[in-house]
Write an enzyme that holds these catalytic residues in place. Structure first.
Site, PDB file in Angstrom:
ATOM      1  N   LYS A 164       0.828  -1.179   0.000  1.00 57.98           N
ATOM      2  CA  LYS A 164       0.000   0.000   0.000  1.00 57.98           C
ATOM      3  C   LYS A 164       0.883   1.257   0.000  1.00 57.98           C
ATOM      4  CE  LYS A 164      -0.159   2.316   3.514  1.00 57.98           C
ATOM      5  NZ  LYS A 164       0.948   2.602   4.426  1.00 57.98           N
ATOM      6  N   HIS A 195      -0.869  -4.664   5.800  1.00 53.51           N
ATOM      7  CA  HIS A 195      -0.294  -5.533   6.834  1.00 53.51           C
ATOM      8  C   HIS A 195      -1.118  -5.533   8.118  1.00 53.51           C
ATOM      9  CE1 HIS A 195       1.593  -1.870   8.517  1.00 53.51           C
ATOM     10  NE2 HIS A 195       1.704  -2.557   9.630  1.00 53.51           N
ATOM     11  N   LYS A 204      -2.367  -8.671  11.585  1.00 58.17           N
ATOM     12  CA  LYS A 204      -2.148  -8.586  13.036  1.00 58.17           C
ATOM     13  C   LYS A 204      -3.160  -9.500  13.735  1.00 58.17           C
ATOM     14  CE  LYS A 204      -0.472  -3.818  12.925  1.00 58.17           C
ATOM     15  NZ  LYS A 204       0.850  -3.693  13.492  1.00 58.17           N
ATOM     16  N   GLU A 228       1.208   7.184  16.989  1.00 56.23           N
ATOM     17  CA  GLU A 228       2.628   6.801  17.055  1.00 56.23           C
ATOM     18  C   GLU A 228       3.422   7.919  17.698  1.00 56.23           C
ATOM     19  OE1 GLU A 228       4.295   5.898  13.214  1.00 56.23           O
ATOM     20  OE2 GLU A 228       2.545   4.703  12.676  1.00 56.23           O
ATOM     21  N   ASP A 279      -1.759   7.429   4.102  1.00 57.56           N
ATOM     22  CA  ASP A 279      -0.823   6.463   4.675  1.00 57.56           C
ATOM     23  C   ASP A 279      -1.521   5.482   5.619  1.00 57.56           C
ATOM     24  OD1 ASP A 279       1.822   5.454   5.203  1.00 57.56           O
ATOM     25  OD2 ASP A 279       1.741   6.452   7.151  1.00 57.56           O
ATOM     26  N   HIS A 301      -5.323   1.078   6.432  1.00 54.69           N
ATOM     27  CA  HIS A 301      -5.437   0.309   7.674  1.00 54.69           C
ATOM     28  C   HIS A 301      -6.704   0.618   8.472  1.00 54.69           C
ATOM     29  CE1 HIS A 301      -1.420  -0.574   6.582  1.00 54.69           C
ATOM     30  NE2 HIS A 301      -0.824   0.422   7.183  1.00 54.69           N
ATOM     31  N   LYS A 323       1.354  10.985  13.681  1.00 51.31           N
ATOM     32  CA  LYS A 323       2.756  10.758  14.044  1.00 51.31           C
ATOM     33  C   LYS A 323       3.087  11.739  15.164  1.00 51.31           C
ATOM     34  CE  LYS A 323       4.040   8.258  10.240  1.00 51.31           C
ATOM     35  NZ  LYS A 323       4.324   6.839  10.457  1.00 51.31           N
TER      36      LYS A 323
HETATM   37  C1  BG6 Z   1       2.593   1.719   7.563  1.00 48.41           C
HETATM   38  C2  BG6 Z   1       2.691   3.209   7.422  1.00 48.41           C
HETATM   39  O1  BG6 Z   1       1.742   1.182   6.592  1.00 48.41           O
HETATM   40  O2  BG6 Z   1       2.093   1.407   8.855  1.00 48.41           O
HETATM   41  C3  BG6 Z   1       3.577   3.796   8.497  1.00 48.41           C
HETATM   42  O3  BG6 Z   1       3.219   3.528   6.136  1.00 48.41           O
HETATM   43  C4  BG6 Z   1       3.104   3.368   9.869  1.00 48.41           C
HETATM   44  O4  BG6 Z   1       3.627   5.204   8.407  1.00 48.41           O
HETATM   45  C5  BG6 Z   1       2.927   1.855   9.908  1.00 48.41           C
HETATM   46  O5  BG6 Z   1       4.061   3.762  10.806  1.00 48.41           O
HETATM   47  C6  BG6 Z   1       2.267   1.422  11.206  1.00 48.41           C
HETATM   48  O6  BG6 Z   1       2.228   0.029  11.258  1.00 48.41           O
HETATM   49  P1  BG6 Z   1       2.837  -0.750  12.499  1.00 48.41           P
HETATM   50  O7  BG6 Z   1       2.460  -2.171  12.247  1.00 48.41           O
HETATM   51  O8  BG6 Z   1       4.331  -0.536  12.464  1.00 48.41           O
HETATM   52  O9  BG6 Z   1       2.208  -0.147  13.689  1.00 48.41           O
END
Ligand code: BG6
Length: 501
Positions: free
Chosen positions: A149, A179, A183, A217, A236, A241, A341
């Site tokens: 993605k 991804h 999880k 984050e 993003d 997600h 972020k």
């Molecule tokens: C990614 C984003 O797909 O997912 C990132 O591009 C983000 O910016 C990340 O930090 C978060 O995923 P995880 O699994 O590391 O919390």
């Protein structure tokens, strides 16, 4: 445990951030658990020139950095024996001929996975070159391509990307990865909903006040300005997600857990999201950008001071959306999504707030002086957990109430812990599409966010800021429908009363 076909995994962009942080560690985790196909060969491709030993040293260095003295040396040796490396310098048109010779020259199993861990702009060109070199024809083995993605930049570019993939690939060969779906806790949303009948009568607009989905984050954009400047938080995290999480919370029970049945139901949810018209963008969406601040006791720079960021950039590092799903189950229930972020904590969670009882008999009996609603909370990370908040009587002579948090945390210390990428890489090798996105899902998700992206792209003079280390811009509160709705930052009982600052 299914025995997997022998296969070759080729990773484009193997020296990049995604590969170093996620793919190489996830593959090694599978190696340690003896879950990789015995005959898996891994070919790393990137622009830099490395000889074989230097590359193996680099891979081992990454893994030593993660596992330190606990590394399983026997597994590391097995893992290193699987690797080959090929340099594909930019503009070297003969490189794909060399790649074809290498892959077809013996020693590489004919079933092939090609993983695009490169910049999204490079996907079409790589697939084109693989196709022209005959490397996508399924003669003598299967060919699968994993696309990271974001799939496109907006609806139109996603469709253009799709047409370029279809020149060489059929739909079953394409694995669009998100991804988050790998999880364990995210998959637990489905188990929680569909294996526990007692929830079903409550899971609708009669009982649920609103739903919050958060991914926060503490990190900044690290060294990803090149990608992030063109993406921003909405593309993003939310387009992919967080909208995926929303579909799992809101979808109807599928006919079965097969890939098509599951994805049919997710698409229905995305299609039922009320379109945000351009006029209503400000009522439904909020963006912000971090300024300098303090994170974990250390001063950190603002977004505009990050390396590679344009001095006047209005790229959002925080985005929040309010969405409504116009169907029978969810009519009138707001879904609030937010991500950022450099926020106060690393945390991803789904928080579901229930309505207050129809008659507020006990509102005078707690310290807040108003009734406390029930919450169900699914913590995704850093700790996966499931909590339910109920009101109970405080022991003693008075009829006082307080919040009790039932903690059904299901993760035990000795449970096997696999990163999302580990489980998704195995799914690709097994040919299981259930946790990958279908094209209609991607299109429907772009339709949700496109109007917001368009308005934000036009408003280039100003963006709200928030200090790094805070919970985001203050103005985000205007998204809430009522005064008694607010972001839930913590999954502990007192978190229900925490405000943004
Ligand atoms: C990614 C984003 O797909 O997912 C990132 O591009 C983000 O910016 C990340 O930090 C978060 O995923 P995880 O699994 O590391 O919390």
């Amino acid at each position: 445990m299914k025995i997997l076909d022998a296969c070759t995994l080729t990773i484009f962009g193997v020296g990049g951030n995604l590969s170093q942080r996620k793919l190489i560690p996830a593959l090694f985790r599978l190696e340690m658990a003896m879950r990789l196909p015995e005959q898996l060969v891994i070919l790393g491709c990137d622009i830099a020139v490395h000889d074989h030993d230097a590359w193996i040293g680099f891979v081992a260095g990454i893994l030593h950095g993660i596992y330190q003295k606990d590394i399983d040396e026997a597994a590391l040796q097995r893992f290193c024996r699987r690797w080959h490396y090929l340099a594909i310098p930019p503009g070297d048109d003969a490189a794909y001929g060399r790649l074809a010779e290498l892959l077809q020259g013996g020693g590489f199993p004919p079933n092939m996975v090609y993983y695009m861990a490169v910049r999204p702009a490079d996907y079409p060109a790589i697939v084109d070159k693989l196709g022209n070199a005959g490397l996508l024809r399924q003669n003598g083995g299967w060919r699968r391509v994993v696309i990271e993605k974001p799939f496109g930049y907006d609806l139109l570019s996603a469709q253009t990307l799709q047409s370029s993939l279809y020149k060489h690939l059929d739909e079953p060969q394409i694995y669009r990865i998100d991804h988050y779906l790998g999880k364990g806790t995210v998959q637990n949303v489905m188990v929680f909903r569909f294996a526990n009948l007692l929830l079903e009568p409550l899971w609708n607009h009669h009982y649920i006040d609103h739903v919050q989905i958060t991914h926060s984050e503490i990190h900044g954009i690290e060294n990803r300005a090149d990608y992030y400047e063109g993406a921003g938080a909405l593309r993003d995290m939310i387009q992919s997600h967080l909208l995926q999480l929303l579909t799992l919370v809101a979808m109807e029970p599928p006919v079965s857990l097969s890939a098509e049945h599951l994805r049919d139901e997710k698409v229905k949810v995305l299609k039922s999201i009320r379109p945000i018209t351009q006029n209503s963008v400000h009522a439904h969406a909020f963006r912000g950008q971090y300024s300098d601040g303090i994170v974990e006791g250390k001063s950190v720079p603002g977004y505009l001071e990050e390396k590679g960021v344009a001095p006047e950039s209005v790229t959002e590092t925080y985005a929040a959306l309010k969405l409504f799903i116009d169907n029978w189950r969810w009519a009138g229930v707001p879904f609030y999504l937010r991500t950022g972020k450099r926020l106060a904590e690393n945390s991803s969670a789904i928080c579901i707030r229930f309505k207050n009882p129809p008659q507020d008999l006990l509102h005078r009996n707690n310290h807040q002086g108003h009734s406390q609603p029930n919450w169900i909370m699914l913590g995704i990370q850093p700790n996966d957990c499931l909590k339910v908040e109920l009101q109970v009587k405080v022991p003693g002579l008075d009829l006082l109430t307080r919040t009790l948090s039932l903690d059904a945390t299901y993760h035990k210390d000795n449970d096997d812990d696999f990163d999302a990428y580990a489980s998704l890489l195995l799914d690709v090798m097994q040919g299981d599409h259930s946790l990958f996105l279908r094209m209609d899902e991607v299109e429907a998700a772009w339709r949700v966010v496109d109007p917001v992206l368009k308005v934000w792209a036009m408003e280039r003079d100003f963006i709200n800021t928030y200090p790094a280390g805070s919970w985001g811009p203050r103005g985000t509160y205007r998204l809430f429908d009522r005064d008694d709705q607010f972001w839930r930052h913590s999954l502990n009982p007192d978190g229900a009363d925490l405000q943004a600052y």
